[in-house]
Design a protein around this motif. Sequence first.
Motif, mmCIF file in Angstrom:
data_model
loop_
_atom_site.group_PDB
_atom_site.id
_atom_site.type_symbol
_atom_site.label_atom_id
_atom_site.label_comp_id
_atom_site.label_asym_id
_atom_site.label_seq_id
_atom_site.Cartn_x
_atom_site.Cartn_y
_atom_site.Cartn_z
ATOM 1 N N SER A 23 1.853 -5.794 -12.715
ATOM 2 C CA SER A 23 3.238 -5.352 -12.530
ATOM 3 C C SER A 23 3.316 -3.895 -12.104
ATOM 4 O O SER A 23 4.369 -3.416 -11.687
ATOM 5 C CB SER A 23 4.034 -5.547 -13.832
ATOM 6 O OG SER A 23 3.459 -4.798 -14.889
ATOM 7 N N ASN A 24 2.176 -3.202 -12.191
ATOM 8 C CA ASN A 24 2.127 -1.788 -11.795
ATOM 9 C C ASN A 24 0.889 -1.559 -10.926
ATOM 10 O O ASN A 24 -0.225 -1.504 -11.439
ATOM 11 C CB ASN A 24 2.085 -0.879 -13.013
ATOM 12 C CG ASN A 24 2.102 0.600 -12.636
ATOM 13 O OD1 ASN A 24 2.216 0.963 -11.457
ATOM 14 N ND2 ASN A 24 1.989 1.461 -13.632
ATOM 15 N N PRO A 25 1.058 -1.410 -9.609
ATOM 16 C CA PRO A 25 -0.101 -1.193 -8.723
ATOM 17 C C PRO A 25 -0.925 0.033 -9.084
ATOM 18 O O PRO A 25 -2.078 0.147 -8.660
ATOM 19 C CB PRO A 25 0.544 -1.040 -7.345
ATOM 20 C CG PRO A 25 1.845 -1.767 -7.445
ATOM 21 C CD PRO A 25 2.317 -1.526 -8.842
ATOM 22 N N ALA A 26 -0.365 0.952 -9.880
ATOM 23 C CA ALA A 26 -1.111 2.146 -10.277
ATOM 24 C C ALA A 26 -2.278 1.822 -11.194
ATOM 25 O O ALA A 26 -3.124 2.688 -11.456
ATOM 26 C CB ALA A 26 -0.182 3.152 -10.958
ATOM 27 N N ASN A 27 -2.348 0.591 -11.682
ATOM 28 C CA ASN A 27 -3.504 0.184 -12.480
ATOM 29 C C ASN A 27 -4.714 -0.139 -11.606
ATOM 30 O O ASN A 27 -5.781 -0.448 -12.130
ATOM 31 C CB ASN A 27 -3.157 -1.041 -13.322
ATOM 32 C CG ASN A 27 -2.204 -0.705 -14.454
ATOM 33 O OD1 ASN A 27 -2.380 0.300 -15.143
ATOM 34 N ND2 ASN A 27 -1.181 -1.536 -14.641
ATOM 35 N N PHE A 28 -4.522 -0.050 -10.305
ATOM 36 C CA PHE A 28 -5.585 -0.331 -9.356
ATOM 37 C C PHE A 28 -5.751 0.873 -8.437
ATOM 38 O O PHE A 28 -4.982 1.834 -8.507
ATOM 39 C CB PHE A 28 -5.253 -1.599 -8.567
ATOM 40 C CG PHE A 28 -5.057 -2.807 -9.445
ATOM 41 C CD1 PHE A 28 -6.111 -3.666 -9.709
ATOM 42 C CD2 PHE A 28 -3.822 -3.048 -10.045
ATOM 43 C CE1 PHE A 28 -5.938 -4.763 -10.538
ATOM 44 C CE2 PHE A 28 -3.638 -4.140 -10.882
ATOM 45 C CZ PHE A 28 -4.708 -5.000 -11.140
ATOM 46 N N ILE A 29 -6.775 0.846 -7.605
ATOM 47 C CA ILE A 29 -7.063 1.969 -6.725
ATOM 48 C C ILE A 29 -5.804 2.388 -5.969
ATOM 49 O O ILE A 29 -5.091 1.559 -5.412
ATOM 50 C CB ILE A 29 -8.200 1.593 -5.754
ATOM 51 C CG1 ILE A 29 -9.535 1.604 -6.499
ATOM 52 C CG2 ILE A 29 -8.248 2.525 -4.565
ATOM 53 C CD1 ILE A 29 -9.919 2.937 -7.113
#
Length: 543
Positions: A257-263
Motif C-alpha cells: 500500500s506504500n511504494p516507499a517500502n520498496f526501492i
Amino acid sequence: MKKILIPILGMTTLLFFNSCSDDFLDVNKNVNEAYTNQVTPKDRLGAAETVVFRTQGNTMNRFGNLMMNAWAGNIYYYASPYGDEFRMRADSQFYDNIWDNLYLGVSNLQAVIDAPESAKYPHHVAVAKVMKAYYMQMIVDLYNDVPYSEAFKGQANKNPKYDKAKDVYKGLLAELNQALALIPQTPSSSNYNLAFAEDPIFLGSGTTQDLATWRTFWTQMANTVKLKMLVRLSNCTDPEVITWRNAELLAMAPLTSNPANFISADVKIQPGFNPNALDQRNPFYANFGRIDIDAGDIGAGFRQTFASEHIVNSLRGLTTETSGVSDGRISRLFIGRGLGSPSTAAGNIVGQPQGGTKQAGKAEGDFATLGLFLAFTNGTTGPNTSSALASNPGLVLTLSEVRFLQAEAAVVYPTTMAFNAQTSFNQGITESFTTVGSTASAAYLTAIAAKPGMGWAATANKIQAIQYQKWVALTNINPTETYISYTKTGFPQLPMPQGAYYSSRPKRLMYPQSEYISNTANVPNPSIDDMYNINAYSPFWLK
C-alpha cells in the motif's frame, strides 16, 4: 596475474579484479583456505558486490540486448559480428561465462555469509544475502535446476548436487527474510560496524550516509528482490509452489500500500570506477564505450555494435505497433552515424537488421551506434568524455524496472498487491526517461495513450504494454531481465534474426561445458532442442 580457471562451484575464494577479456578475476595472491579464513566481512563485501556486477554490466548486457533484438552487428567492418547470437544455437558454449562468472561472483557473497565470526557482522551478512538472492534468481531463471544447498563449499564438496529450481527459489526467499531480520540488529562492537565505504552499492546510490538511511535502503532492496521473485511465479501451477508463494504474498501485502517500502531511486554501484586501468572502469564503458582509453582509438565493442533495425523502427514510430509515435529515448540510447558524422536527430538514426548482410551503397558510418547514454564520447569536457563515462557508477537496478514490476504485481496478484497498476506503469516510463537523460516523458505518455500495446488504457492485455515499455527501459542497462520476462510472457513481439537456426528464442540456456567436465555425475543432460520448448528442463515457473 593468474587467472582462476578451477571449477567455479567449488570456490569460496574472494577475488578482486576482473580480467580484461572477460568477467573472470585476476589475483596476485596464492589462493588457499588459510588466507580465506583471515579475511573478514569488512574486507570482502565491497569486492564481492563489484565482482558480480561486472558480469551484469558486461556479458549480460551483451547477451540480453542481442537476444531482445536491440543490438545488431557491424557487418561492414567484421566478417560475422555476433554470429553465434544470431544463429541462436544455445549449446554448452553459448554464453557459458554467464554461469561461470555469476557463480564465481555469488561465491564471494557466500564467503561473506560463511566467514569466521560472521555472526558479529549482521549488516555485512544481510547485504550479502540480499545480493546473493538477486543474482541467484538470475541463475535459476536462465538454467532452472542448479547447485545451491551444496554449492560454495570449497574443497569440502567440489561436485555439488543440483537442487530443484523451486527449492532454490524457496531457499532464497528464506535468505531474504533472514536479511530483513539482520538489518535492524546492532553489532556487539563498533569494530564490526559496516563502514559505508565497504558497501559500494549503498555508496553509489547517492543516499544520505547514515545508519538509518542504510537500513531503509537495504530493507527496500530486500523487499524489492522478494517482490521480483514472487511476480516471476505468477503463472506457476505447481501446488507446492503456490502454497508457499501465496504465504509470502500475504505477508508482503501490507507493504504494497506504500511504494516507499520498496526501492525508490535507481540502485547504483560505485566502488571507485575510474579511467586509469581497464579493470577499474565502469564495465559497460570498458567493453562498449566509444574510445578505448588504452589504445586511444575506437573501442572494439563499440565498433562491433549497431542499433538493430527493429528497435530503431520501434522507437521512431515506424512499426505497426508504434506507428506515428516518436520515442525521445532513442537519441540517448543510440546515435545516428556514430562511426561517421554523428547526429542525434531521429531521422538520422538507422538500424541494421539482426543477421542481415551488407546493403548496397552503405558503409559503417551510415548506421546508429550506442549513444550518449553510457557509451558515446563527445568533447573534452562534461559528462561524455571517456574519463567521465569510464567513471560512471554502474546501474544495478533502476527505479523504472521496479515501477514496471509493481505494475505487473498489481495485474497478476490483484487481491494481494495494492500497488496502483496504471500509476506504477506511467511512473516506470517517466523514470526511464529520467535515467537515460531524456526530458520528453510527458509528451510521450500523451502520444501512447491511445496506442494498443504501448499505452495503458488502450491495451487490453496490460502485460503486453508493461513488457514493451520494460524492453525499451532496460535496453543497455539490464536487458537479460527483459529476456527472462519475454520467456515468461511472450512480449514484446520481436522478429527473429536473419539466418537463425531455430524459429524461436531459447527458453533457457544450456549448462556450460565447465559443468560437464567438472561435475559430470550431477549435471542434467538436456538436448539443444530442449532449450526451445516447454519440457522437464524448462524454467519451473513456466509450468
